[in-house]
Design an enzyme around this catalytic site. Structure first.
Site, PDB file in Angstrom:
ATOM      1  N   ASP A 173      -8.996   3.205  -2.567  1.00  0.00           N
ATOM      2  CA  ASP A 173     -10.029   3.624  -1.614  1.00  0.00           C
ATOM      3  C   ASP A 173     -11.314   4.081  -2.291  1.00  0.00           C
ATOM      4  O   ASP A 173     -11.576   5.280  -2.421  1.00  0.00           O
ATOM      5  CB  ASP A 173      -9.475   4.735  -0.722  1.00  0.00           C
ATOM      6  CG  ASP A 173      -8.268   4.251   0.067  1.00  0.00           C
ATOM      7  OD1 ASP A 173      -8.062   3.018   0.137  1.00  0.00           O
ATOM      8  OD2 ASP A 173      -7.535   5.087   0.615  1.00  0.00           O
TER       9      ASP A 173
ATOM     10  N   GLU B   7       2.715   4.964  -4.053  1.00  0.00           N
ATOM     11  CA  GLU B   7       2.628   5.825  -5.262  1.00  0.00           C
ATOM     12  C   GLU B   7       3.861   6.703  -5.436  1.00  0.00           C
ATOM     13  O   GLU B   7       4.146   7.040  -6.592  1.00  0.00           O
ATOM     14  CB  GLU B   7       1.390   6.727  -5.167  1.00  0.00           C
ATOM     15  CG  GLU B   7       0.078   5.986  -5.258  1.00  0.00           C
ATOM     16  CD  GLU B   7      -0.269   5.161  -4.018  1.00  0.00           C
ATOM     17  OE1 GLU B   7       0.147   5.560  -2.919  1.00  0.00           O
ATOM     18  OE2 GLU B   7      -0.915   4.116  -4.164  1.00  0.00           O
TER      19      GLU B   7
ATOM     20  N   ASP C  36       0.833  -1.205   0.000  1.00  0.00           N
ATOM     21  CA  ASP C  36       0.000   0.000   0.000  1.00  0.00           C
ATOM     22  C   ASP C  36       0.869   1.257   0.000  1.00  0.00           C
ATOM     23  O   ASP C  36       2.074   1.190   0.236  1.00  0.00           O
ATOM     24  CB  ASP C  36      -0.899  -0.042   1.243  1.00  0.00           C
ATOM     25  CG  ASP C  36      -1.994   1.000   1.189  1.00  0.00           C
ATOM     26  OD1 ASP C  36      -2.359   1.435   0.080  1.00  0.00           O
ATOM     27  OD2 ASP C  36      -2.502   1.387   2.263  1.00  0.00           O
TER      28      ASP C  36
HETATM   29  C1  GLC Z   1      -4.968   3.109   2.577  1.00  0.00           C
HETATM   30  C2  GLC Z   1      -5.368   1.835   1.820  1.00  0.00           C
HETATM   31  C3  GLC Z   1      -6.443   1.115   2.586  1.00  0.00           C
HETATM   32  C4  GLC Z   1      -5.965   0.833   4.003  1.00  0.00           C
HETATM   33  C5  GLC Z   1      -5.549   2.116   4.698  1.00  0.00           C
HETATM   34  C6  GLC Z   1      -4.913   1.861   6.055  1.00  0.00           C
HETATM   35  O1  GLC Z   1      -6.006   4.015   2.561  1.00  0.00           O
HETATM   36  O2  GLC Z   1      -5.748   2.092   0.513  1.00  0.00           O
HETATM   37  O3  GLC Z   1      -6.820  -0.062   1.924  1.00  0.00           O
HETATM   38  O4  GLC Z   1      -6.968   0.199   4.736  1.00  0.00           O
HETATM   39  O5  GLC Z   1      -4.592   2.808   3.898  1.00  0.00           O
HETATM   40  O6  GLC Z   1      -3.786   1.075   5.954  1.00  0.00           O
END
Ligand code: GLC
Length: 715
Positions: free
Chosen positions: A423, A320, A317
């Site tokens: 998200d 980017e 995650d």
């Molecule tokens: C980001 C991710 C999401 C995750 C959150 C906390 O927003 O895209 O899927 O739950 O971070 O880690």
């Protein structure tokens, strides 16, 4: 055929292209399809303008928002944590600068991949002047023009160019439950037990950021997960797999081993030669330079320890790179808020709404890689390289299929893992949007993709959750996930009636596992996506226009419901089809079909055969003793289908260690031939239930073993 055209002097290797099977060429060779009319160098930017036919359709670009047909808009490729996916949100997390053009009459098709991993903009006729323009910040780029008879051929060649999909383990096709976060080991175990107690199938549970100590990567929060190994062992005994989140930002903290290890060696630099720092979940962090092989090896070695603890895979995650604030941002913020510190990055970004990701959409100019490459030239490959790090280790060291999904990606990611769309929200509009996104991801070559079923942000309601889950059945990855502070959305959160419906929805997915796995594995081999838009299979004008229906494998057409209170919907069927729910048979064309809340609107096309099984609480083919074939036949045509099986977890499939049966139904006989038997399968009963176009049915059964050929008369 794949042709390469070079514009300017490209000085960056994006690593997207793996096989040089193309010819060097010049744009003049494509005068039938398009014509370059302007090439301009303007300071740091290069713009190429091209005249196009504006009669046709442009599909692709992966999970950008907006319509399936990308014409009429400008798209920026600059990977960004952009978390409100409203209809014109752009850029988002990933860059797949590949589209397929299809003329109205299907006579002209070509693919166009513009390989450049820095900032790029592609404008497909937004001014309505029959032009497409490509603008990059950089010295030059390579473009690959792919010609072929149809989309199918073009996608195959695109995947020869950028690499085949790595297979996911079979359990990745089971249902997956996530939440930001299951906070303690007891909570995780409770959730798992509840699935088993309620007889709701589930294969995977996720650990979001709170399993770590202070969000420090490669640690465990020992207060909340004091016996994490025991927890993982218990979960495994109950048939669960566990995926944990990995965020790239390493907390700057003395005596924290990972930081001390990486300090001065593995982290990205700033333009003054110092360490680049930003704020993400842990507060002040530095970022590994995954472009560098030694960094990837170091990262993977640490990730391997999680696997030794019992973790089964990772979701990558914030890659980017998402940065809530940098030191420069803070300097600016101090004008408004006196004592601002980098550690407060998240709070500040939220409060001021004008710094970091929130204000400026990503960083680039302030970062330098270890080999001196400015980050802005390669930004879009950061997530790809992060995923590559763990993927290579799992494949090479462990001889296993990696379970890796990434939020950020660039063309070529399919060689290392899959993706999810980030998200989204618990909005009706996002059901439609996710259909478009997973289909566009398939066209970008990513065959294992998914979205947060139920919606990540915002509060879901029962009806929306049911419809989202029904779509999830037909998504490669079927994962329910939601954000902290939002309404909970596990299948039992809305009372008995909803729970019973959702149990059936999930069980429906499990019935289809033999079909899904066969279609997926053969698809990986032949570069054919599991999920695909209608025009992939049907060259009809309707197929080019419909974006709320799609094919799931070669036999099932899905027509999800994406609005509340819909009891009937209009469906376009390319062929006669049978409703998988009520057995109603519909002729091809536009039809009104029933869609009461418990119906998953899906149709089996005529002259196909779908293998199914009894739902299990988690996927385990060794326990399956009966395969039930649903055959829908016109009574005249030949029907061909396949059944594929392997160990589901190793890389043996690459060496043909699988069992493949071909099923041919013709002239009142079913003929089963073993095409490959290098993986031993158990003897099973195969029940064929044949429905004819007039509604009549016939049933036959046979014992099928590992090898050999079988002929069964249909009486
Ligand atoms: C980001 C991710 C999401 C995750 C959150 C906390 O927003 O895209 O899927 O739950 O971070 O880690």
């Amino acid at each position: 055929m794949i042709y390469k055209i070079t514009y300017g002097e490209p000085d960056i290797n994006s690593e997207a292209v793996v096989r040089y099977v193309f010819q060097e060429t010049s744009p003049n060779d494509f005068s039938e399809l398009f014509k370059d009319i302007e090439y301009k160098v303007d300071g740091e930017y290069i713009t190429l303008k091209r005249r196009i036919e504006n009669e046709g359709y442009f599909f692709g670009f992966g999970d950008k928002v907006g319509p399936l047909d990308r014409k009429g808009r400008r798209y920026v490729f600059w990977n960004t944590d952009n978390f409100t996916h409203h209809p014109s949100a752009d850029p988002l997390y990933k860059s797949f600068p590949f589209f397929v053009y299809i003329s109205k009459d299907f006579n002209k098709v070509y693919g166009c991949f513009t390989d450049y991993p820095g900032w790029m903009e592609i404008d497909i006729d937004s001014k309505n002047d029959k032009t497409i323009s490509f603008k990059i910040r950089g010295k030059g780029f390579n473009q690959y023009i792919i010609t072929g008879k149809n989309v199918r051929e073009i996608l195959k060649q695109y995947l020869r160019l950028t690499g085949q999909n790595i297979a996911f383990p079979i359990w990745a096709f089971g249902y997956q439950q996530s939440r930001w976060s299951y906070m303690t080991q007891d909570e995780v175990l409770d959730i798992a037990n509840k699935f088993r107690k309620e007889d709701i199938p589930c294969d995977v549970i996720y650990l979001d950021i709170d399993y770590m100590q202070d969000y420090k990567v490669f640690t465990w929060n020992k207060n909340n997960f004091p016996n994490y190994r025991e927890m993982l062992e218990k979960l495994h005994q109950e048939g669960f797999k566990v995926i944990s989140i990995l965020d790239p930002g390493v907390k700057v903290e003395r005596f924290y081993k990972i930081f001390e290890n990486g300090n001065g060696r593995y982290f990205l630099k700033d333009i003054y030669g110092g360490d680049f720092e930003g704020a993400v979940w842990p507060g002040r962090v530095r970022f590994p330079d995954f472009r560098d092989k030694k960094v990837r090896i170091w990262w993977a070695r640490n990730a391997k320890k999680y696997l030794e603890d019992g973790i089964d895979g990772f979701w990558n995650d914030m890659n980017e790179i998402a940065i809530f604030a940098t030191e420069d941002d803070i300097k600016e913020a101090r004008k408004k808020l006196k004592n601002a510190k980098l550690e407060d990055g998240i709070k500040l970004a939220g409060t001021l709404g004008s710094i970091g990701e929130i204000g400026r959409q990503g960083h680039g100019d302030d970062i330098v890689h270890l080999d001196g490459t400015p980050h802005w030239k390669v930004k879009n490959t950061y997530g790809l390289n992060m995923t590559k790090a763990t993927s290579e280790m799992i494949q090479k060291d462990l001889n296993k299929r990696p379970f890796l999904i990434s939020r950020s990606a660039y063309s070529g990611i399919q060689r290392y893992g899959g993706v999810w769309t980030g998200d989204n929200h618990s909005w009706w509009e996002h059901i439609r949007q996710e259909i478009i996104r997973i289909n566009s991801l398939s066209l970008a070559g990513v065959f294992y993709s998914g979205f947060d079923v139920g919606g990540f942000g915002g509060d879901v309601n029962a009806e929306l959750l049911i419809r989202f889950m029904q779509l999830g059945v037909f998504s490669p990855m079927f994962r329910n996930h939601s954000a902290i502070g939002t309404k909970r959305q596990e299948p039992w959160q809305f009372g008995e009636e909803v729970k019973n419906i959702l149990r059936d929805v999930i069980k429906f997915r499990y019935r289809l596992i033999p079909y899904i796995y066969t279609q997926y594995m053969l698809g990986i081999k032949k570069n054919i996506p599991l999920v695909r838009p209608l025009f992939y299979d049907f060259s009809k004008k309707e197929a080019l226009k419909i974006e709320d229906e799609f094919m799931f494998g070669d036999s099932i057409l899905v027509a999800p419901v994406d609005r509340p209170n819909i009891e009937k919907r209009l469906v376009w069927l390319p062929k006669t089809a049978i409703n998988l729910f009520d057995g109603n048979i519909y002729k091809n064309g536009w039809r009104i079909v029933n869609t009461p809340i418990e119906y998953i609107p899906a149709f089996q096309l005529i002259n196909t055969a779908i293998p199914t099984m009894e739902p299990q609480s988690y996927v385990d083919m060794l326990k399956v003793d009966t395969i039930s074939w649903n055959v829908f036949s016109d009574g005249k045509s030949r029907i061909m289908s396949y059944f594929y099986e392997d160990d589901g977890i190793s890389l043996g499939y690459k060496k043909r260690e699988y069992n493949l049966k071909q099923i041919l139904i013709k002239e009142n006989n079913i003929i089963i031939k073993t095409k490959q038997a290098d993986y031993n399968v158990r003897n099973r009963t195969w029940n064929f239930s044949i429905t004819y176009i007039d509604g009549s049915t016939k049933n036959v059964s046979i014992e099928v073993g590992n090898d050999g050929e079988y002929t069964i008369p249909i009486r």
